[in-house]
Design an enzyme around this catalytic site. Structure first.
Site, mmCIF file in Angstrom:
data_model
loop_
_atom_site.group_PDB
_atom_site.id
_atom_site.type_symbol
_atom_site.label_atom_id
_atom_site.label_comp_id
_atom_site.label_asym_id
_atom_site.label_seq_id
_atom_site.Cartn_x
_atom_site.Cartn_y
_atom_site.Cartn_z
ATOM 1 N N GLU A 248 39.651 114.568 -15.680
ATOM 2 C CA GLU A 248 40.816 114.381 -14.814
ATOM 3 C C GLU A 248 40.769 115.357 -13.632
ATOM 4 O O GLU A 248 40.839 116.575 -13.824
ATOM 5 C CB GLU A 248 42.080 114.622 -15.653
ATOM 6 C CG GLU A 248 43.362 114.727 -14.876
ATOM 7 C CD GLU A 248 44.495 115.342 -15.704
ATOM 8 O OE1 GLU A 248 45.509 115.716 -15.092
ATOM 9 O OE2 GLU A 248 44.374 115.457 -16.934
ATOM 10 N N ASP B 153 43.912 117.197 -19.223
ATOM 11 C CA ASP B 153 44.779 118.343 -19.490
ATOM 12 C C ASP B 153 45.590 118.110 -20.764
ATOM 13 O O ASP B 153 45.949 116.979 -21.097
ATOM 14 C CB ASP B 153 45.758 118.560 -18.325
ATOM 15 C CG ASP B 153 45.052 119.026 -17.063
ATOM 16 O OD1 ASP B 153 43.878 119.429 -17.165
ATOM 17 O OD2 ASP B 153 45.669 118.983 -15.979
ATOM 18 N N ASP C 254 48.618 118.254 -21.511
ATOM 19 C CA ASP C 254 50.051 118.170 -21.196
ATOM 20 C C ASP C 254 50.451 116.703 -21.102
ATOM 21 O O ASP C 254 49.647 115.812 -21.379
ATOM 22 C CB ASP C 254 50.366 118.926 -19.892
ATOM 23 C CG ASP C 254 49.603 118.370 -18.686
ATOM 24 O OD1 ASP C 254 48.969 117.295 -18.822
ATOM 25 O OD2 ASP C 254 49.637 118.996 -17.615
ATOM 26 N N ASP D 121 51.126 114.762 -18.489
ATOM 27 C CA ASP D 121 50.344 114.009 -17.509
ATOM 28 C C ASP D 121 48.955 113.695 -18.043
ATOM 29 O O ASP D 121 48.429 112.594 -17.843
ATOM 30 C CB ASP D 121 50.221 114.794 -16.188
ATOM 31 C CG ASP D 121 51.420 114.553 -15.280
ATOM 32 O OD1 ASP D 121 52.190 113.615 -15.577
ATOM 33 O OD2 ASP D 121 51.583 115.290 -14.294
#
Length: 648
Positions: free
Chosen positions: A436, A514, A516, A518
Site C-alpha cells: 500500500e 498498514d 489500521d 484504512d
C-alpha cells in the site's frame, strides 16, 4: 415418509465392510485432505453426513451438533439408529463394523439408501481412527446400545445400557492431538455456516448447533447456539445469499423435480451486480469445480433465454452476437442434484463427471424458465434488457481485456515501471508483495531480499470491483499492473473467463498493508478483486496477507514487537515498568531493517494464507462488505474479524 422409506430393509446384513483402515492414522491426509484446520472440521462433516443421509432417506428430521468445553464434538439425530445386530461376515455387531472398518456403511447397500451425500466422504470410521476417544450411543429396537473406542479400536463389545422408545444415533468424539498437532480448537462460525448450508439443501430438517465454550445468557440453553430450518430450501438459500444486492425481478425462479430419474433442484434470481454467482451441489457436496450439472444449467439457461429474446425482437438492434456469458451477468443461482453413483474428477475431486446429469439439468432448467418467462412478461423483459446491457459491456470490455493480455504477454519488457523484480527465475521460489502506497513500497524495496522477493507498490485504494462494470476493471491502471506483474492471462481452453496460471511469475502473492482501518479496507478491496477475477489464485494457495506488528516496546537496549494489545501488555509487564511504547500507524513508520525483521523475513514472519472455506458464504460476505447496504456491513464488522485465514 415415502412407502420405500418404510420398508424394513436396513438391518445388520445391510452393512458391508469394503476394506481395512490400517493406514488411516499413518496417512490421515489421504482420507481427510489435511491435518490442519480444514481436516479438523471435516471430521464433523463426516459424522453429520450420516445423519443427513438418514434425512435424505426420509427417516430423520432433527440433527444437532454440540461443541463441548474440551473441543470434543457431539452429534445427535432422530434417525433409525445404526444397526447393532450381528454382522454375519465380520462376526461382530454391525455398529462395530461401521465404526472400525473403513468404507463400511449402509450407504453402499442400494436397498438402504437411494442416494447418499457421504458416498464422496470417507465415513465415520476414519473419524474414529483419528480421535483419541469416541463413544457411539444408539437408540434402536426399544433399547439404548453403546460402544466406546480409543484411536479406532473398540474398548468393549456393543452392549445394551437401558431402554428407550426413541430412535437415533449419538456420537461424541475428541480429535487426537497427536494427529492434529496444529490445533484441535473448533471454529463455531465455520461449523455454523456449514449447518446453515445443509439446512437449505435439505428443507424440512431442523439442524441445531451449540457451543458450550461460549456463554449466552439470552439463549434458552445458556450457551451460544443457532437453529436452522428451511421450508423453501434453495429459494431461501438464494434469498439469503442475495440479501445485500438489489433484486431486478419480482420473484426467485425455482423448480424441484425429477428428470431421467435424477432429482434436480434449482433456484435463481437476477440482481443489479456485474458478477455471476453460480453454486452447485451433488448430494450436499459443494462442487466448486462445477461439472456436468453446471454445464447442463448453463446450456438450458442460454438456449431458453436466447430463444425468448430472439422471438421478442428485443435483440434486433444489437450489432453483434449475444454470448453465453451475457445471460449470466448479475445472476445468482444454486443447482443441487442427487446422484446414486456420482463420479468425481478434477484436481480436488469436486467436479461432477456423470454425463447423464447434464441433459437432466438442462431439460429441467429449460422447462422452468420457459414457464416463468411466459407467465411473467415484465420480468422477462427486465432479464433481456439486463442481457443486452451485459453484451454491450462485454463488447466494451473486450478491448480493455485485450490491452491487459497484450501487455502481459510482452513478458519482461512489459512489466510495470513501479515493479521492483527479483533475480530468481523459478516462480515456485519467488514472492511478490503488493504494498500500500509509494512510501511503504520504498521501505519494502530497501528491506527485501532481492534474490526472491519482488515489490509492487499500489497507489491508494484500488477499484471496488463489486460495483464496477467489467471494462472499468480492465481499464484500471493498478489492476492492469497486477495482471502484468503476475504474468497471468484471462481465458483457458475450458473457460474464456477463467484465469490462466501457466505463466504465473510468483507462487506467493503477499498483500502487505498498514495495520489500521484504512489498511484493512485496502486489503478487502484487493481480496474482493482476487475473489471475483482471480479466484484460481486463491484456490491454488498463492494468496497471503502479511502481518506487520502494531507496537514496538523498548526499555534501554531491550526491544520487542507486539502484534496485539495482549502481547504489548505482557511485554510491558516482563520489562517491569519504565518501558516506552511506539504504536505503528503504518508500514512507512518502520525503517527497512524493522520491516524485514518483523514482516518479510521468512524465518520470523507470520503470513496468513487466504483460503475459501465456504464459497457461498464468501460470496455473501464480499457482496455485503463491498456493496451499498451500510447496516449489515456495520453489524458484521462489529461482530466478526474480516478474514478466516490460517498461519503459513
Amino acid at each position: 415418509m415415502s412407502e420405500e422409506a418404510k420398508k424394513p430393509n436396513y438391518s445388520a446384513d445391510s452393512i458391508q465392510a469394503l476394506e481395512g483402515m490400517e493406514h488411516v492414522r499413518m496417512r490421515p491426509s489421504m482420507y481427510i485432505g489435511d491435518v490442519g484446520v480444514r481436516g479438523l472440521h471435516h471430521l464433523v462433516y463426516e459424522v453429520v453426513d450420516n445423519s443427513i443421509d438418514e434425512a435424505m432417506g426420509g427417516h430423520c428430521d432433527t440433527i444437532s451438533v454440540t461443541i463441548n468445553e474440551d473441543n470434543s464434538i457431539t452429534t445427535r439425530d432422530n434417525g433409525r439408529g445404526i444397526p447393532v445386530g450381528l454382522h454375519k461376515k465380520e462376526g461382530v455387531s454391525a455398529l462395530e463394523v461401521v465404526m472400525t472398518k473403513i468404507g463400511a456403511g449402509g450407504k453402499f447397500d442400494k436397498d438402504s439408501y437411494k442416494v447418499s451425500g457421504g458416498l464422496h466422504g470417507v465415513g465415520v470410521s476414519v473419524v474414529n481412527a483419528l480421535s483419541n476417544h469416541l463413544k457411539a450411543t444408539v437408540h434402536r429396537e426399544g433399547k439404548v446400545w453403546e460402544q466406546e473406542y480409543e484411536r479406532g479400536k473398540s474398548l468393549y463389545p456393543v452392549k445394551s445400557v437401558g431402554k428407550s422408545n426413541e430412535t437415533g444415533t449419538i456420537v461424541t468424539f475428541h480429535p487426537d492431538e497427536s494427529i492434529f498437532t496444529q490445533t484441535i480448537e473448533y471454529s463455531y462460525e465455520t461449523l455454523s455456516n456449514r449447518m446453515r448450508e445443509l439446512s437449505y439443501l435439505n428443507k424440512g430438517v431442523t439442524i441445531t448447533i451449540m457451543d458450550k465454550r461460549q456463554k449466552d445468557k439470552d439463549s434458552e440453553s445458556g450457551y451460544v447456539q443457532e437453529s436452522f430450518y428451511s421450508d423453501e430450501g434453495l429459494k431461501e438459500f438464494v434469498r439469503f445469499l442475495d440479501g445485500n444486492r438489489e433484486q431486478l425481478i419480482r420473484n426467485i425462479i425455482a423448480m424441484e423435480g425429477e428428470k431421467n430419474g435424477i432429482p434436480v433442484e434449482v433456484a435463481m434470481v437476477y440482481n443489479s451486480s456485474y458478477t455471476e454467482n453460480l453454486h452447485s451441489y451433488v448430494n450436499n457436496i459443494n462442487t466448486h469445480e462445477g461439472g456436468t450439472h453446471l454445464s447442463g444449467f448453463r446450456r438450458g439457461l442460454t438456449s431458453t433465454l436466447k430463444k425468448y429474446a430472439d422471438a421478442s425482437g428485443m435483440l434486433d438492434k444489437l450489432k453483434f452476437e449475444v454470448q453465453g456469458d451475457d445471460f449470466r451477468e448479475g445472476l445468482t443461482a444454486i443447482i443441487s442434484v442427487k446422484v446414486a453413483e456420482p463420479q468425481f474428477e478434477g484436481q480436488t475431486k469436486t467436479k461432477l463427471g456423470n454425463r447423464e446429469v447434464s441433459s437432466a439439468v438442462s431439460q429441467a432448467v429449460s422447462e422452468m424458465l420457459t414457464n416463468y418467462l411466459e407467465e411473467n412478461p415484465e420480468d422477462a423483459k427486465t432479464i433481456v434488457e439486463k442481457v443486452k446491457l451485459a453484451a454491450q459491456a462485454r463488447h466494451a470490455a473486450t478491448k480493455a481485456r485485450e490491452m491487459v493480455q497484450r501487455k502481459t504477454v510482452m513478458s519482461i519488457g512489459g512489466l510495470p515501471g513501479k515493479l521492483s523484480d527479483c533475480s530468481e527465475q523459478d516462480p515456485a521460489l519467488c514472492e511478490v508483495f503488493l504494498v500500500e502506497g509509494d512510501s511503504a513500497g520504498g521501505t519494502a524495496k530497501q528491506g527485501r531480499d532481492r534474490n526472491f522477493q519482488a515489490i509492487l507498490p499500489l497507489r491508494g485504494k484500488i477499484l471496488n470491483v463489486e460495483k464496477a462494470m467489467q471494462h472499468k476493471v480492465f481499464e484500471n491502471e493498478e489492476i492492469k499492473n497486477i495482471y502484468t506483474a503476475l504474468g497471468v492471462t484471462i481465458g483457458t481452453e475450458e473457460d474464456s473467463k477463467a484465469l490462466n496460471l501457466d505463466k504465473l511469475r510468483y507462487h506467493k502473492v503477499v498483500i502487505m498493508c498498514d495495520a489500521d482501518v484504512d489498511g484493512s479496507h485496502i486489503e478487502t478491496l484487493i481480496l474482493t478483486f482476487f475473489f471475483r477475477y482471480m479466484r484460481e489464485l486463491i484456490e491454488g494457495g498463492h494468496v497471503y496477507i502479511a502481518t506487520p506488528p502494531l507496537y514496538l516496546v523498548k526499555k534501554g537496549s531491550k526491544k520487542r514487537y507486539a502484534w496485539n494489545d495482549q502481547e504489548r501488555d505482557e511485554i510491558v509487564e516482563s520489562f517491569k515498568g519504565g518501558a516506552g511504547i511506539q504504536r505503528y500507524k503504518g508500514l512507512g513508520e518502520m525503517n527497512a531493517e524493522q520491516l524485514w525483521d518483523t514482516t518479510m523475513n521468512p524465518q520470523f514472519r507470520t503470513l496468513r494464507q487466504v483460503t475459501i472455506e465456504n464459497a457461498t458464504e464468501s460470496d455473501r460476505i464480499f457482496s455485503m462488505l463491498m456493496g451499498d447496504e451500510v447496516p449489515p456491513r456495520r453489524e458484521f464488522i462489529e461482530k466478526n474479524a474480516v478474514y478466516a485465514n490460517i498461519d503459513a
